[in-house]
Design a protein around this motif. Structure first.
Motif, mmCIF file in Angstrom:
data_model
loop_
_atom_site.group_PDB
_atom_site.id
_atom_site.type_symbol
_atom_site.label_atom_id
_atom_site.label_comp_id
_atom_site.label_asym_id
_atom_site.label_seq_id
_atom_site.Cartn_x
_atom_site.Cartn_y
_atom_site.Cartn_z
ATOM 1 N N ALA A 52 0.842 -1.197 0.000
ATOM 2 C CA ALA A 52 0.000 0.000 0.000
ATOM 3 C C ALA A 52 0.873 1.242 0.000
ATOM 4 O O ALA A 52 1.989 1.237 0.525
ATOM 5 N N ARG A 53 0.344 2.301 -0.594
ATOM 6 C CA ARG A 53 1.041 3.582 -0.670
ATOM 7 C C ARG A 53 0.132 4.697 -0.166
ATOM 8 O O ARG A 53 -1.096 4.594 -0.243
ATOM 9 N N TYR A 54 0.768 5.753 0.313
ATOM 10 C CA TYR A 54 0.061 6.961 0.758
ATOM 11 C C TYR A 54 0.133 7.982 -0.366
ATOM 12 O O TYR A 54 1.222 8.387 -0.778
ATOM 13 N N ALA A 55 -1.015 8.375 -0.900
ATOM 14 C CA ALA A 55 -1.061 9.300 -2.034
ATOM 15 C C ALA A 55 -1.691 10.622 -1.612
ATOM 16 O O ALA A 55 -2.598 10.655 -0.778
ATOM 17 N N VAL A 56 -1.193 11.710 -2.183
ATOM 18 C CA VAL A 56 -1.725 13.041 -1.894
ATOM 19 C C VAL A 56 -1.996 13.767 -3.198
ATOM 20 O O VAL A 56 -1.377 13.492 -4.231
ATOM 21 N N GLY A 57 -2.932 14.696 -3.146
ATOM 22 C CA GLY A 57 -3.264 15.476 -4.327
ATOM 23 C C GLY A 57 -4.418 16.417 -4.030
ATOM 24 O O GLY A 57 -4.606 16.838 -2.886
ATOM 25 N N TYR A 58 -5.195 16.722 -5.047
ATOM 26 C CA TYR A 58 -6.317 17.643 -4.911
ATOM 27 C C TYR A 58 -7.562 17.046 -5.560
ATOM 28 O O TYR A 58 -7.473 16.305 -6.545
ATOM 29 N N LEU A 59 -8.700 17.389 -4.984
ATOM 30 C CA LEU A 59 -9.974 17.005 -5.565
ATOM 31 C C LEU A 59 -10.429 18.126 -6.495
ATOM 32 O O LEU A 59 -10.776 19.219 -6.041
ATOM 33 N N VAL A 60 -10.404 17.867 -7.786
ATOM 34 C CA VAL A 60 -10.756 18.885 -8.781
ATOM 35 C C VAL A 60 -12.227 18.708 -9.138
ATOM 36 O O VAL A 60 -12.596 17.779 -9.864
ATOM 37 N N LYS A 61 -13.074 19.593 -8.618
ATOM 38 C CA LYS A 61 -14.510 19.466 -8.851
ATOM 39 C C LYS A 61 -15.217 20.810 -9.017
ATOM 40 O O LYS A 61 -16.359 20.860 -9.451
ATOM 41 N N GLU A 62 -14.549 21.904 -8.654
ATOM 42 C CA GLU A 62 -15.199 23.213 -8.702
ATOM 43 C C GLU A 62 -14.920 23.889 -10.045
ATOM 44 O O GLU A 62 -13.767 24.150 -10.392
ATOM 45 N N TYR A 63 -15.971 24.178 -10.787
ATOM 46 C CA TYR A 63 -15.834 24.802 -12.107
ATOM 47 C C TYR A 63 -16.217 26.275 -12.021
ATOM 48 O O TYR A 63 -17.218 26.645 -11.400
ATOM 49 N N SER A 64 -15.394 27.132 -12.633
ATOM 50 C CA SER A 64 -15.637 28.573 -12.634
ATOM 51 C C SER A 64 -16.195 28.997 -13.987
ATOM 52 O O SER A 64 -15.461 29.004 -14.984
ATOM 53 N N PRO A 65 -17.483 29.353 -14.054
ATOM 54 C CA PRO A 65 -18.043 29.818 -15.332
ATOM 55 C C PRO A 65 -17.378 31.107 -15.813
ATOM 56 O O PRO A 65 -17.300 31.346 -17.022
ATOM 57 N N LEU A 66 -16.909 31.942 -14.868
ATOM 58 C CA LEU A 66 -16.272 33.193 -15.247
ATOM 59 C C LEU A 66 -14.982 32.945 -16.013
ATOM 60 O O LEU A 66 -14.721 33.571 -17.050
ATOM 61 N N GLU A 67 -14.172 32.033 -15.502
ATOM 62 C CA GLU A 67 -12.880 31.748 -16.128
ATOM 63 C C GLU A 67 -12.950 30.588 -17.111
ATOM 64 O O GLU A 67 -11.996 30.335 -17.847
ATOM 65 N N LYS A 68 -14.074 29.835 -17.054
ATOM 66 C CA LYS A 68 -14.246 28.654 -17.897
ATOM 67 C C LYS A 68 -13.112 27.656 -17.664
ATOM 68 O O LYS A 68 -12.574 27.055 -18.589
ATOM 69 N N ARG A 69 -12.785 27.515 -16.396
ATOM 70 C CA ARG A 69 -11.749 26.574 -15.978
ATOM 71 C C ARG A 69 -12.118 26.004 -14.613
ATOM 72 O O ARG A 69 -12.959 26.554 -13.910
ATOM 73 N N TYR A 70 -11.450 24.911 -14.261
ATOM 74 C CA TYR A 70 -11.628 24.345 -12.930
ATOM 75 C C TYR A 70 -10.727 25.082 -11.943
ATOM 76 O O TYR A 70 -9.592 25.449 -12.269
ATOM 77 N N VAL A 71 -11.249 25.290 -10.745
ATOM 78 C CA VAL A 71 -10.522 26.008 -9.699
ATOM 79 C C VAL A 71 -10.075 25.010 -8.636
ATOM 80 O O VAL A 71 -10.866 24.180 -8.178
ATOM 81 N N VAL A 72 -8.819 25.093 -8.258
ATOM 82 C CA VAL A 72 -8.268 24.234 -7.211
ATOM 83 C C VAL A 72 -7.840 25.125 -6.053
ATOM 84 O O VAL A 72 -7.019 26.028 -6.228
ATOM 85 N N ARG A 73 -8.416 24.883 -4.889
ATOM 86 C CA ARG A 73 -8.115 25.678 -3.706
ATOM 87 C C ARG A 73 -7.358 24.831 -2.684
ATOM 88 O O ARG A 73 -7.280 23.599 -2.803
#
Length: 241
Positions: free
Chosen positions: A16-37
């Motif tokens: 088993a391994r420990y993995a880290v990252g981000y959950l990419v789910k928030e979409y910005s209609p203004l920028e027409k891109r996904y936002v990662v916070r």
């Protein structure tokens, strides 16, 4: 959750391994891109079976909603301001003359944001001042255990605990220092187990066990004081010879 899952899987014989990252789910209609916070940061587990690594996430899915609740009510305004700054700085490099004409108009969102921030901070400070102050402190479970009297006694004898040293490791270290003639550690084993349960077990101990813990500690302290009066002078005299 991810760390515990990795340890459990490895103890069961599964790689088993420990993995880290981000959950990419928030979409910005203004920028027409996904936002990662920053609050989208996440950790999960990778487990090896069937000749491949598979994702295995044991974190309750409600963590997403919990993190979203921490978002500021002014987040849309902050996002708009950040987007405006980005567009301005990126466009400035390509068309400085045209953008410079609208420079003062771009200051309007900044002034509005500064005024709102100042007003919110002032209200927050006023609200904090109006709240009644209390001197009540949170008492950790088991902090009134008599076992800490033993710690005080041994510390006064010049045998303090080391930083981050557990009680069991501390007593074992003292026992291995050839001081058994002065201290009777065998009688502390049951009391130490009761102390650990009283201090850390969510279920706690029964009233009878709580009384038993107190009686065992009181008995040990009395016997040690007697042993110190009788044995310690002999021990020091033998050591001087």
């Amino acid at each position: 959750f991810a760390s515990a899952t990795v340890l459990l899987l490895r103890s069961a014989g599964l790689p088993a391994r420990y993995a880290v990252g981000y959950l990419v789910k928030e979409y910005s209609p203004l920028e027409k891109r996904y936002v990662v916070r920053a609050r989208h940061a996440h950790a999960w587990t990778l487990v090896w079976y069937d000749h491949a690594w598979h994702e295995f996430d044991t974190t309750p899915p409600t963590w997403v909603q919990s993190e979203e609740k921490s978002a500021s009510l002014l987040q849309p305004l902050f996002d708009f301001f950040a987007w405006g700054v980005f567009k301005f700085t990126s466009g400035w490099q390509h068309d400085r003359d045209r953008i410079s004409k609208y420079f003062w108009w771009l200051l309007i969102p900044l002034l509005i944001w500064s005024a709102l921030k100042f007003k919110l901070i002032s209200r927050a400070k006023s609200w904090v001042k109006q709240q009644p102050r209390t001197n009540a402190r949170l008492i950790a479970p088991g902090s009134d255990s008599e076992f800490y009297l033993i710690e005080k006694m041994l510390t006064d004898r010049g045998l303090p605990r080391l930083p981050a040293e557990t009680l069991s490791a501390w007593l074992k270290r003292i026992a291995e220092a050839n001081l058994d003639d002065l201290f009777d550690f065998k009688k502390l084993e049951t009391a130490l187990n009761l102390h650990y349960r009283y201090r850390f077990d969510p279920i706690g101990i029964t009233p009878a066990e709580r009384l038993d813990l107190k009686n065992k500690i009181d008995s040990w302290l009395k016997s040690e004081r007697m042993r110190e009066k009788i044995i310690a002078p002999r021990y020091r005299a033998a050591k001087d010879k």
